[in-house]
Design a protein around this motif. Structure first.
Motif: not given
Length: 77
Positions: A8, A11, A49, A52, A56
């Motif tokens: 995180h 990111l 992206q 990410k 997820n």
């Protein structure tokens, strides 16, 4: 620090760098520099992206790595 927290943070750093590059592109009047900054921002955004998606996936496989969910839970005393 868990891998989820580290991912995180990475990111967030990438998203900040994308925003900075877009700002540079808006601030410069040099067309070549503007194109380079825009291209770099697009490349980093693509990387962000992808990361990410990985975050997820990680959170779906290992729910304990859900950083934002943990941050929102009230602390037990």
């Amino acid at each position: 620090m868990t891998i989820g927290t580290q991912m995180h943070q990475t990111l967030t750093s990438l998203e900040g760098a994308v925003a900075d590059l877009k700002t540079y592109a808006l601030q410069t009047e040099d067309k070549n520099a503007k194109k380079q900054f825009t291209d770099y921002a697009n490349q980093l955004d693509s990387i962000a992206q992808g990361l990410k998606g990985r975050v997820n996936y990680l959170e779906s496989q290992e729910p304990q790595y859900k950083v934002f969910q943990k941050a929102q839970q009230p602390q037990q005393q």
